[in-house]
Design a protein around this motif. Structure first.
Motif, PDB file in Angstrom:
ATOM      1  N   CYS A  13      -0.017  -3.731   1.054  1.00 42.07           N
ATOM      2  CA  CYS A  13      -1.263  -4.431   1.362  1.00 42.07           C
ATOM      3  C   CYS A  13      -1.135  -5.921   1.041  1.00 42.07           C
ATOM      4  O   CYS A  13      -1.423  -6.777   1.882  1.00 42.07           O
ATOM      5  CB  CYS A  13      -2.411  -3.797   0.571  1.00 42.07           C
ATOM      6  N   CYS A  41       5.981   1.695  -2.220  1.00 45.96           N
ATOM      7  CA  CYS A  41       6.938   1.813  -1.113  1.00 45.96           C
ATOM      8  C   CYS A  41       8.260   1.125  -1.432  1.00 45.96           C
ATOM      9  O   CYS A  41       8.771   0.345  -0.630  1.00 45.96           O
ATOM     10  CB  CYS A  41       6.339   1.237   0.165  1.00 45.96           C
ATOM     11  N   LEU A  53       9.953   6.501  -3.545  1.00 48.09           N
ATOM     12  CA  LEU A  53       9.090   7.126  -4.565  1.00 48.09           C
ATOM     13  C   LEU A  53       8.280   8.199  -3.836  1.00 48.09           C
ATOM     14  O   LEU A  53       7.145   7.979  -3.427  1.00 48.09           O
ATOM     15  CB  LEU A  53       8.168   6.070  -5.183  1.00 48.09           C
ATOM     16  N   GLY A  54       8.881   9.342  -3.609  1.00 48.18           N
ATOM     17  CA  GLY A  54       8.232  10.371  -2.786  1.00 48.18           C
ATOM     18  C   GLY A  54       8.419   9.939  -1.343  1.00 48.18           C
ATOM     19  O   GLY A  54       7.824   8.952  -0.939  1.00 48.18           O
TER      20      GLY A  54
END
Ligand code: FAD
Length: 475
Positions: A13, A41, A53-54
């Motif tokens: 963002c 991200c 991260l995932g």
């Protein structure tokens, strides 16, 4: 007129806001707490392997955003299709949950139970006028108790760490794609053409992990003259009447102050509010304390095998396993592991400083390898190495009255005319990266046009009570 704008937080963002402002020649500085940009991200590299991260993937309905991302990434952006499954009771179910699968793979008693409890739920909804107060009500009133107990309840409790009775219906209405069991049955027996809520299968993914997108974006911002200040944790906002005049941050133990004409903040809403210490009423302090974030620990395992499965995501509903999702990063990009090798990543929700958060890496690995074996993924003998990563602000916890607490904080911040809070953490909204990016860009445009639209229109983008992207059992 050229403005000096500070962007707090260098995740998707904040970077998107800075990117948009830089394109229009404003004087921009991004203040980021960590030593690198990307927020949730980022991609970590270790011994030739790459782990997000995932595992992330990029999709968006916003054509302009997609075009901009494609142009920015060039040949570095791959496309892939996702195949996701749910591992439950030794069986593998389609994801999103398919009625056909439940019908064919569950025993007769479970099917009967699902049907009866659906009938009971439907009748009681009409006769007793049952309302949806919590996530649990929302599911039980639409799907019945049996499917709730099987798929939805245990997963949700594990993800959020609280009873689904205490979770707001907002999460369900934006995340669960099957309208109710009637639709499921109609679809199963093809009795009626039920418009399925679309489920995005195809997605974009950078060759070197999702973090590559934001590394490139940050280089573009610097190239346009924007500043990225790393290792800089925002600690205090200084105001004059209803305007923010400067922001203080701590970098390498030294507190610095930077003046500004306006601020776009993407740091956690609660932390932003706490950065106005002299201005907080007891009431605001209380609302701040009642908004919580759920943390996540990621176990990243390097595996000496060429492949494990063809699934992008494997959802694990049962509460006895600590992980919610298992992923094989190579399914997103072949560059995620060295030639002939693969890797596995487990997402393990937890609270900061609880038992899982503090669990030594070796104990976590042993526990997870045993769980994986039970789930049919036996990699015990093939582990090369492992490491863990973690995030404190993984998910905003949608407690029953979270929206009211959040609104009180928005109201408090609203008086500062040249400040807007946005992004996933900044609005306490469970949004994906594409919405976070859109929000940043819209906040920047709004600021450049002297707030033509209300802040709340930016802040609550895509928070309608409708499906964000069709998924089914879980998200
Ligand atoms: C496990 C998981 C999987 C996900 N998968 C996907 C997916 O597949 N696709 C998708 O689109 N989205 C996915 N998401 C969501 C996506 O990560 C977020 O929507 C996105 O990162 C939000 O961007 P943001 O900039 O709003 O917030 P963030 O990424 O959280 O960035 C906020 C930034 O602010 C910084 N910051 C915080 N406090 C301070 C401070 N005091 N001072 C300075 N800086 C500060 C942080 O370090 C961070 O860099 C996933 C999220 C999780 C947790």
């Amino acid at each position: 007129m050229k403005k000096k704008i500070l962007v707090l937080g260098g995740g998707p963002c904040g970077l998107s806001a800075a990117w948009e402002l830089s394109r229009y020649g404003h004087d921009v500085a991004v203040i980021e707490k960590e030593s690198r940009v990307g927020g949730l991200c980022i991609t970590n590299e270790y011994k030739g392997y790459r782990f997000d991260l995932g595992g992330h993937r990029f999709i968006s309905k916003n054509k302009e955003l997609v075009e901009n991302v494609c142009e920015m990434m060039g040949d570095e952006l791959l496309t892939a299709d996702r195949k996701s499954v749910i591992l439950l009771k030794g069986k593998t179910f389609d994801y999103p949950l398919s009625a056909k699968d439940i019908f064919l793979k569950m025993d007769i008693w479970t099917n009967l139970g699902a049907f009866t409890s659906y009938l009971i739920a439907t009748v009681s909804k009409v006769v007793l006028q049952k309302k949806d107060i919590s996530f649990e009500d929302w599911i039980v009133n639409r799907f019945g108790r049996t499917l709730y107990n099987l798929f939805f309840g245990p997963y949700t409790e594990k993800l959020w760490g609280i009873s689904p009775k205490l979770i707001s219906t907002d999460w369900a209405s934006q995340r669960i794609s099957l309208l109710n069991l009637k639709d499921v049955l109609f679809r199963l027996f093809k009795l009626k053409k039920v418009t399925p809520r679309t489920y995005a299968k195809g997605y974009f993914y950078p060759k070197k992990g999702i973090g590559q997108m934001f590394d490139i974006m940050s280089e573009e911002i610097s190239g346009m003259g924007g500043k990225i200040v790393l290792n800089a944790a925002v600690s205090r906002i200084q105001v004059n009447n209803n305007n923010v005049k400067s922001v203080c941050y701590t970098q390498h133990g030294v507190t610095r102050t930077i003046d500004c004409d306006a601020v776009i903040s993407t740091i956690p809403l609660t932390d932003l509010v706490k950065a106005f210490p002299g201005h907080l009423t007891q009431d605001v302090i209380q609302h701040t304390a009642l908004l919580k974030f759920r943390s996540v620990r990621f176990l990243n395992i390097l595996v000496d095998l060429p492949d494990i499965s063809d699934n992008t995501w494997m959802y694990v509903s049962e509460g006895k396993y600590i992980t919610t999702r298992i992923q094989e990063p190579k399914r997103r990009s072949p560059f995620s592991a060295p030639e002939g090798k693969t890797s596995v990543m487990l997402e393990i929700p937890c609270n900061e400083n609880d038992e899982i958060w503090n669990c030594p890496k070796e104990s976590l690995l042993n526990r997870c390898l045993a769980d994986l074996k039970e789930l049919g993924i036996d990699i015990q003998e093939k582990v090369i190495d492992c490491f863990t990563t973690s995030v404190t602000h993984g998910y905003p916890v949608y407690s029953l009255d979270y929206a009211m607490h959040r609104q009180k904080l928005f109201d408090f911040l609203d008086r500062y005319e040249n400040l807007i809070t946005c992004g996933r953490q900044g609005t306490f909204l469970y949004i994906f990266m594409d919405t976070a990016m859109e929000m940043g860009i819209t906040a920047a445009q709004n600021l450049m046009l002297d707030n033509v639209c209300k802040k709340v229109d930016v802040q609550l983008m895509r928070s309608e009570k409708e499906l964000i992207e069709a998924t089914s059992v879980t998200a």
